[in-house]
Design a protein around this motif. Structure first.
Motif, PDB file in Angstrom:
ATOM      1  N   THR A  43      50.319 -79.162 110.731  1.00  0.00           N
ATOM      2  CA  THR A  43      49.740 -79.729 109.253  1.00  0.00           C
ATOM      3  C   THR A  43      48.184 -80.178 108.581  1.00  0.00           C
ATOM      4  OG1 THR A  43      51.806 -79.001 108.455  1.00  0.00           O
ATOM      5  CG2 THR A  43      50.296 -79.554 106.643  1.00  0.00           C
ATOM      6  N   PRO A  44      47.564 -79.842 108.493  1.00  0.00           N
ATOM      7  CA  PRO A  44      46.134 -80.345 108.680  1.00  0.00           C
ATOM      8  C   PRO A  44      46.457 -81.741 107.884  1.00  0.00           C
ATOM      9  CG  PRO A  44      45.789 -78.177 107.679  1.00  0.00           C
ATOM     10  CD  PRO A  44      47.486 -78.157 107.800  1.00  0.00           C
ATOM     11  N   LEU A  45      45.521 -82.460 107.700  1.00  0.00           N
ATOM     12  CA  LEU A  45      45.984 -83.948 107.494  1.00  0.00           C
ATOM     13  C   LEU A  45      46.090 -83.890 106.071  1.00  0.00           C
ATOM     14  CD1 LEU A  45      46.639 -86.451 108.201  1.00  0.00           C
ATOM     15  CD2 LEU A  45      44.072 -87.227 108.905  1.00  0.00           C
ATOM     16  N   ARG A  46      44.972 -83.451 105.606  1.00  0.00           N
ATOM     17  CA  ARG A  46      45.018 -83.714 104.281  1.00  0.00           C
ATOM     18  C   ARG A  46      46.027 -82.979 102.590  1.00  0.00           C
ATOM     19  NH1 ARG A  46      39.255 -86.409 102.114  1.00  0.00           N
ATOM     20  NH2 ARG A  46      40.797 -86.809 100.983  1.00  0.00           N
ATOM     21  N   ARG A  47      46.635 -81.994 103.758  1.00  0.00           N
ATOM     22  CA  ARG A  47      47.821 -81.010 103.403  1.00  0.00           C
ATOM     23  C   ARG A  47      49.362 -81.463 103.062  1.00  0.00           C
ATOM     24  NH1 ARG A  47      46.440 -75.363 105.021  1.00  0.00           N
ATOM     25  NH2 ARG A  47      48.417 -75.013 103.634  1.00  0.00           N
ATOM     26  N   LEU A  48      49.346 -82.611 104.435  1.00  0.00           N
ATOM     27  CA  LEU A  48      50.291 -83.384 104.210  1.00  0.00           C
ATOM     28  C   LEU A  48      51.157 -83.512 103.185  1.00  0.00           C
ATOM     29  CD1 LEU A  48      50.101 -84.776 107.970  1.00  0.00           C
ATOM     30  CD2 LEU A  48      52.340 -82.787 107.066  1.00  0.00           C
ATOM     31  N   THR A  49      52.354 -83.627 102.935  1.00  0.00           N
ATOM     32  CA  THR A  49      52.965 -84.370 101.550  1.00  0.00           C
ATOM     33  C   THR A  49      53.774 -86.235 102.052  1.00  0.00           C
ATOM     34  OG1 THR A  49      55.091 -82.889 101.511  1.00  0.00           O
ATOM     35  CG2 THR A  49      53.452 -82.139 100.704  1.00  0.00           C
ATOM     36  N   ALA A  50      54.335 -86.223 100.385  1.00  0.00           N
ATOM     37  CA  ALA A  50      54.736 -87.650 101.408  1.00  0.00           C
ATOM     38  C   ALA A  50      56.370 -87.396 101.458  1.00  0.00           C
ATOM     39  CB  ALA A  50      55.032 -88.143  99.655  1.00  0.00           C
ATOM     40  N   ALA A  51      56.618 -86.757 101.284  1.00  0.00           N
ATOM     41  CA  ALA A  51      58.444 -86.072 101.853  1.00  0.00           C
ATOM     42  C   ALA A  51      58.235 -86.001 103.535  1.00  0.00           C
ATOM     43  CB  ALA A  51      59.379 -85.002 101.626  1.00  0.00           C
ATOM     44  N   LEU A  74      46.189 -92.769 109.121  1.00  0.00           N
ATOM     45  CA  LEU A  74      46.945 -94.038 107.946  1.00  0.00           C
ATOM     46  C   LEU A  74      45.882 -93.725 106.921  1.00  0.00           C
ATOM     47  CD1 LEU A  74      46.797 -96.941 107.269  1.00  0.00           C
ATOM     48  CD2 LEU A  74      44.494 -97.642 108.272  1.00  0.00           C
ATOM     49  N   PRO A  75      44.456 -92.802 107.188  1.00  0.00           N
ATOM     50  CA  PRO A  75      43.936 -92.473 105.213  1.00  0.00           C
ATOM     51  C   PRO A  75      44.871 -91.443 104.386  1.00  0.00           C
ATOM     52  CG  PRO A  75      42.578 -91.919 107.740  1.00  0.00           C
ATOM     53  CD  PRO A  75      43.771 -93.181 108.013  1.00  0.00           C
ATOM     54  N   ILE A  77      48.544 -91.695 104.896  1.00  0.00           N
ATOM     55  CA  ILE A  77      49.670 -92.006 104.487  1.00  0.00           C
ATOM     56  C   ILE A  77      49.704 -93.010 103.412  1.00  0.00           C
ATOM     57  CG2 ILE A  77      50.873 -94.377 105.033  1.00  0.00           C
ATOM     58  CD1 ILE A  77      51.394 -93.062 107.805  1.00  0.00           C
ATOM     59  N   LEU A  78      47.820 -93.949 103.240  1.00  0.00           N
ATOM     60  CA  LEU A  78      47.857 -94.835 102.291  1.00  0.00           C
ATOM     61  C   LEU A  78      47.220 -93.819 101.437  1.00  0.00           C
ATOM     62  CD1 LEU A  78      45.415 -97.518 104.119  1.00  0.00           C
ATOM     63  CD2 LEU A  78      48.126 -97.568 103.366  1.00  0.00           C
ATOM     64  N   GLU A  79      47.032 -92.958 101.162  1.00  0.00           N
ATOM     65  CA  GLU A  79      46.327 -91.831 100.260  1.00  0.00           C
ATOM     66  C   GLU A  79      47.320 -91.602  99.448  1.00  0.00           C
ATOM     67  OE1 GLU A  79      43.521 -87.400  99.308  1.00  0.00           O
ATOM     68  OE2 GLU A  79      44.913 -88.535 100.433  1.00  0.00           O
ATOM     69  N   LEU A  80      48.341 -91.471  99.619  1.00  0.00           N
ATOM     70  CA  LEU A  80      49.835 -90.836  98.897  1.00  0.00           C
ATOM     71  C   LEU A  80      50.505 -92.426  98.570  1.00  0.00           C
ATOM     72  CD1 LEU A  80      51.659 -88.666 101.900  1.00  0.00           C
ATOM     73  CD2 LEU A  80      50.301 -87.654  99.383  1.00  0.00           C
ATOM     74  N   PHE A  81      50.212 -93.427  98.835  1.00  0.00           N
ATOM     75  CA  PHE A  81      50.310 -94.467  97.993  1.00  0.00           C
ATOM     76  C   PHE A  81      49.360 -94.872  96.962  1.00  0.00           C
ATOM     77  CE2 PHE A  81      52.246 -96.106 102.079  1.00  0.00           C
ATOM     78  CZ  PHE A  81      53.696 -96.390 101.565  1.00  0.00           C
ATOM     79  N   ALA A  82      48.439 -94.525  97.117  1.00  0.00           N
ATOM     80  CA  ALA A  82      47.093 -94.574  95.646  1.00  0.00           C
ATOM     81  C   ALA A  82      47.528 -93.534  94.548  1.00  0.00           C
ATOM     82  CB  ALA A  82      45.872 -94.366  95.989  1.00  0.00           C
TER      83      ALA A  82
END
Length: 230
Positions: A43-51, A74-75, A77-82
């Motif tokens: 899966t492309p990095l920015r398409r990975l979901t929190a789940a 990391l980017p 992971i941190l985006e999903l918190f944001a």
């Protein structure tokens, strides 16, 4: 997401783009299924979901992935918190702990990008009374391995509004359970609480608020603060 936090997230992607995804991310076959592992590989990095990232983030650097994988993911992971898609306080603290442990050998621009993110994240939390993430989780993670939290406390002191004071009341309740610990984090927070700035803020908010729930929190925090700084 606040524009400053969005900009900080985008900067994380730019700075950490130098760390490509590994051809094979190592994992323990007893702890992680092949299907789970393939999701991260394909899966492309920015398409990975929190789940999809939750278990990986929890197991990262133990039974799934290494430091290179941490820097690649990391980017996101941190985006999903944001964005609030990943609301797990414990997971945020753990992620920041991993960054603090390994970050001593990272590039200065990478560390600066993380600091800018943390500052923006705290500011967003302080303006959101319904935030699933707490300032406590950010500060505890940021303080791991002897790091200072004084810059974040300064940000807090300068953030106006009743919502930021509500977060202060909630923080004091949480901090009260561990205030006697002898480490840099607890010393720095304790020193800040003894400056009188938090007490003055709580007193002013208590007198000004028209919200009974907020008034109760402010009053309770003032009582506990008196005990903590005695």
């Amino acid at each position: 997401m606040h524009p400053d936090l969005q900009a900080a997230v985008e900067h994380l992607y730019t700075v950490f783009a130098r760390h490509p995804r590994a051809e094979r991310i190592g994992y323990c076959g007893h702890c992680v299924s092949d299907e789970e592992a393939l999701v991260l590989q394909r899966t492309p990095l920015r398409r990975l979901t929190a789940a999809e990232l939750r278990r990986f983030t929890f197991k990262l650097l133990s039974t799934w992935g290494d430091e290179a994988d941490l820097r690649h993911f990391l980017p996101r992971i941190l985006e999903l918190f944001a964005t609030g898609e990943q609301p797990d306080d414990h997971l945020l603290t753990k992620t920041l702990s991993n960054v603090r442990y390994h970050g001593s050998v990272w590039g200065a621009d990478e560390l600066a990008a993380v600091e800018a993110y943390l500052t923006a994240l705290i500011r967003q939390i302080l303006t959101d009374r319904g935030s699933a993430l707490s300032v406590d989780a950010v500060l505890r993670g940021a303080a791991e391995n002897g790091h200072t939290v004084e810059p974040y406390l300064t940000v807090w002191a300068r953030e106006p509004g009743e919502t930021a004071t509500m977060h202060l009341a909630w923080f004091i309740e949480a901090f009260g359970w561990t205030f006697s610990r002898d480490d840099r984090y607890h010393h720095e927070v304790g020193d800040w609480l003894r400056t009188g700035v938090p007490a003055h803020r709580l007193e002013a908010a208590f007198l000004a608020t028209t919200d009974p729930e907020a008034a109760a929190w402010f009053g309770q925090a003032l009582e506990q603060l008196e005990f903590l700084v005695a």
